[in-house]
Write a protein that holds these residues in place. Structure first.
Motif, PDB file in Angstrom:
ATOM      1  N   THR A   1      -0.952   8.636  11.463  1.00  8.91           N
ATOM      2  CA  THR A   1      -1.666   8.078  12.620  1.00  8.91           C
ATOM      3  C   THR A   1      -2.422   6.816  12.222  1.00  8.91           C
ATOM      4  O   THR A   1      -2.425   5.827  12.962  1.00  8.91           O
ATOM      5  CB  THR A   1      -2.639   9.119  13.213  1.00  8.91           C
ATOM      6  N   LEU A   2      -3.023   6.821  11.053  1.00  9.60           N
ATOM      7  CA  LEU A   2      -3.724   5.623  10.580  1.00  9.60           C
ATOM      8  C   LEU A   2      -2.749   4.465  10.353  1.00  9.60           C
ATOM      9  O   LEU A   2      -3.083   3.311  10.625  1.00  9.60           O
ATOM     10  CB  LEU A   2      -4.495   5.924   9.297  1.00  9.60           C
ATOM     11  N   ARG A   3      -1.551   4.778   9.851  1.00 10.71           N
ATOM     12  CA  ARG A   3      -0.562   3.706   9.664  1.00 10.71           C
ATOM     13  C   ARG A   3      -0.168   3.097  11.009  1.00 10.71           C
ATOM     14  O   ARG A   3       0.147   1.913  11.080  1.00 10.71           O
ATOM     15  CB  ARG A   3       0.672   4.234   8.930  1.00 10.71           C
TER      16      ARG A   3
ATOM     17  N   GLY B   1      -4.615   1.525   3.789  1.00  9.06           N
ATOM     18  CA  GLY B   1      -5.393   1.644   2.556  1.00  9.06           C
ATOM     19  C   GLY B   1      -5.979   3.014   2.317  1.00  9.06           C
ATOM     20  O   GLY B   1      -6.174   3.422   1.179  1.00  9.06           O
ATOM     21  N   VAL B   2      -6.244   3.762   3.382  1.00  6.53           N
ATOM     22  CA  VAL B   2      -6.829   5.102   3.237  1.00  6.53           C
ATOM     23  C   VAL B   2      -5.856   6.017   2.505  1.00  6.53           C
ATOM     24  O   VAL B   2      -6.247   6.780   1.628  1.00  6.53           O
ATOM     25  CB  VAL B   2      -7.211   5.684   4.616  1.00  6.53           C
ATOM     26  N   ALA B   3      -4.574   5.950   2.842  1.00  2.00           N
ATOM     27  CA  ALA B   3      -3.570   6.795   2.206  1.00  2.00           C
ATOM     28  C   ALA B   3      -3.489   6.484   0.707  1.00  2.00           C
ATOM     29  O   ALA B   3      -3.410   7.391  -0.127  1.00  2.00           O
ATOM     30  CB  ALA B   3      -2.210   6.587   2.859  1.00  2.00           C
ATOM     31  N   PHE B   4      -3.546   5.217   0.366  1.00  2.00           N
ATOM     32  CA  PHE B   4      -3.514   4.838  -1.044  1.00  2.00           C
ATOM     33  C   PHE B   4      -4.760   5.354  -1.755  1.00  2.00           C
ATOM     34  O   PHE B   4      -4.677   5.905  -2.852  1.00  2.00           O
ATOM     35  CB  PHE B   4      -3.422   3.317  -1.184  1.00  2.00           C
TER      36      PHE B   4
ATOM     37  N   MET C   1       0.829  -1.209   0.000  1.00  2.00           N
ATOM     38  CA  MET C   1       0.000   0.000   0.000  1.00  2.00           C
ATOM     39  C   MET C   1       0.865   1.261   0.000  1.00  2.00           C
ATOM     40  O   MET C   1       0.574   2.215  -0.716  1.00  2.00           O
ATOM     41  CB  MET C   1      -0.934   0.025   1.211  1.00  2.00           C
ATOM     42  N   LEU C   2       1.933   1.253   0.781  1.00  4.16           N
ATOM     43  CA  LEU C   2       2.820   2.418   0.831  1.00  4.16           C
ATOM     44  C   LEU C   2       3.541   2.623  -0.497  1.00  4.16           C
ATOM     45  O   LEU C   2       3.680   3.758  -0.969  1.00  4.16           O
ATOM     46  CB  LEU C   2       3.820   2.277   1.974  1.00  4.16           C
ATOM     47  N   VAL C   3       3.994   1.550  -1.117  1.00  8.54           N
ATOM     48  CA  VAL C   3       4.672   1.660  -2.408  1.00  8.54           C
ATOM     49  C   VAL C   3       3.707   2.172  -3.469  1.00  8.54           C
ATOM     50  O   VAL C   3       4.036   3.077  -4.244  1.00  8.54           O
ATOM     51  CB  VAL C   3       5.284   0.301  -2.818  1.00  8.54           C
ATOM     52  N   LEU C   4       2.519   1.624  -3.518  1.00  6.42           N
ATOM     53  CA  LEU C   4       1.522   2.082  -4.491  1.00  6.42           C
ATOM     54  C   LEU C   4       1.152   3.540  -4.267  1.00  6.42           C
ATOM     55  O   LEU C   4       0.973   4.301  -5.223  1.00  6.42           O
ATOM     56  CB  LEU C   4       0.272   1.194  -4.427  1.00  6.42           C
ATOM     57  N   GLN C   5       1.058   3.954  -3.013  1.00  2.65           N
ATOM     58  CA  GLN C   5       0.756   5.355  -2.711  1.00  2.65           C
ATOM     59  C   GLN C   5       1.852   6.265  -3.273  1.00  2.65           C
ATOM     60  O   GLN C   5       1.564   7.295  -3.874  1.00  2.65           O
ATOM     61  CB  GLN C   5       0.630   5.557  -1.212  1.00  2.65           C
ATOM     62  N   ASN C   6       3.105   5.888  -3.096  1.00  2.00           N
ATOM     63  CA  ASN C   6       4.213   6.694  -3.611  1.00  2.00           C
ATOM     64  C   ASN C   6       4.231   6.721  -5.134  1.00  2.00           C
ATOM     65  O   ASN C   6       4.530   7.754  -5.735  1.00  2.00           O
ATOM     66  CB  ASN C   6       5.547   6.196  -3.062  1.00  2.00           C
ATOM     67  N   VAL C   7       3.909   5.616  -5.777  1.00  2.58           N
ATOM     68  CA  VAL C   7       3.852   5.578  -7.243  1.00  2.58           C
ATOM     69  C   VAL C   7       2.777   6.540  -7.750  1.00  2.58           C
ATOM     70  O   VAL C   7       3.007   7.304  -8.696  1.00  2.58           O
ATOM     71  CB  VAL C   7       3.591   4.136  -7.749  1.00  2.58           C
ATOM     72  N   VAL C   8       1.630   6.514  -7.122  1.00  2.00           N
ATOM     73  CA  VAL C   8       0.546   7.407  -7.532  1.00  2.00           C
ATOM     74  C   VAL C   8       0.934   8.872  -7.306  1.00  2.00           C
ATOM     75  O   VAL C   8       0.723   9.727  -8.170  1.00  2.00           O
ATOM     76  CB  VAL C   8      -0.769   7.060  -6.788  1.00  2.00           C
ATOM     77  N   THR C   9       1.546   9.168  -6.169  1.00  2.00           N
ATOM     78  CA  THR C   9       1.959  10.543  -5.865  1.00  2.00           C
ATOM     79  C   THR C   9       2.973  11.039  -6.890  1.00  2.00           C
ATOM     80  O   THR C   9       2.866  12.170  -7.391  1.00  2.00           O
ATOM     81  CB  THR C   9       2.555  10.623  -4.447  1.00  2.00           C
TER      82      THR C   9
END
Length: 162
Positions: free
Chosen positions: A145-147, A153-156, A14-22
Motif C-alpha cells: 500500500t505504501l508503494r 523507503g519504509v520497506a527498505f 529501494m526495491l532492489v536494496l530491500q530484496n538484497v537485504v531480505t
C-alpha cells in the motif's frame, strides 16, 4: 519526463536494496542452522518452502494492489478500498495456512518431502513460525500500500532492521 525517470530509479533502487537485504537475512539463517545438523537445516528449509509459497501468494496480492492502487493514486482517488480488500484477502490466506499448519502439520510438510526425520525436525519450527503468518501478511500488504502512494523507503528500512 526527466522527473519521471528520477522517481522511477529511486523506487526501483529501494526495491532492489530491500530484496538484497531480505536475501542476506535468509543466507545468515542458513549459515546459523548449518551449525546444528543437516536434518535440522533440512527441516527448517522444508518449513521455509511453505513460507515461500505463502510469500509468493502475498507478493502476487501485493503486486495486484500496487498496480490498481497506483492507478487510483495517479487519479487522486483514495487507495483505502483496494488496500482493505487486499488486507482481508491476506488475512484469509494467512488463516488458511495457520489452520493447515495447526491441524495437519505433518501432511503440510509432506507436500515438500517424504523423509520422516526431516518432517519431524521441521514440525517444531513450524509450531513456532505459524504464529507469524498474520503479522507477515499485514506487513506485506501495508508495504505494498505504501508503494502505491510512492513511499518505498519504509520497506527498505524494515528490511535493514530485520
Amino acid at each position: 519526463m526527466k522527473n519521471f525517470y528520477r522517481n522511477f530509479l529511486k523506487l526501483c533502487s529501494m526495491l532492489v536494496l530491500q530484496n538484497v537485504v531480505t536475501l542476506s537475512v535468509n543466507l545468515a539463517d542458513n549459515i546459523m542452522l548449518g551449525a546444528f545438523s543437516e536434518t535440522a537445516l533440512s527441516g527448517v528449509t522444508t518449513v521455509n518452502q511453505v513460507q515461500f509459497v505463502f510469500q509468493q501468494l502475498l507478493m502476487a496480492l501485493g503486486d495486484g494492489l500496487v498496480i490498481f492502487g497506483s492507478q487510483y493514486w495517479g487519479k487522486k482517488e483514495p487507495v483505502r478500498k483496494i488496500g482493505a480488500w487486499a488486507m482481508r484477502t491476506g488475512f484469509f490466506i494467512a488463516l488458511v495456512l495457520i489452520i493447515l499448519a495447526s491441524l495437519f502439520p505433518t501432511q503440510l510438510l509432506g507436500l515438500f518431502t517424504t523423509d520422516q526425520a526431516i518432517i519431524e525436525a521441521g514440525l517444531s519450527y513450524l509450531a513456532i513460525i505459524r504464529f507469524t503468518y498474520f503479522f507477515f501478511a499485514v506487513t506485506q500488504i501495508l508495504l505494498a500500500t505504501l508503494r502505491c502512494v510512492e513511499i518505498a523507503g519504509v520497506a527498505f528500512g524494515l528490511s535493514v532492521m530485520t
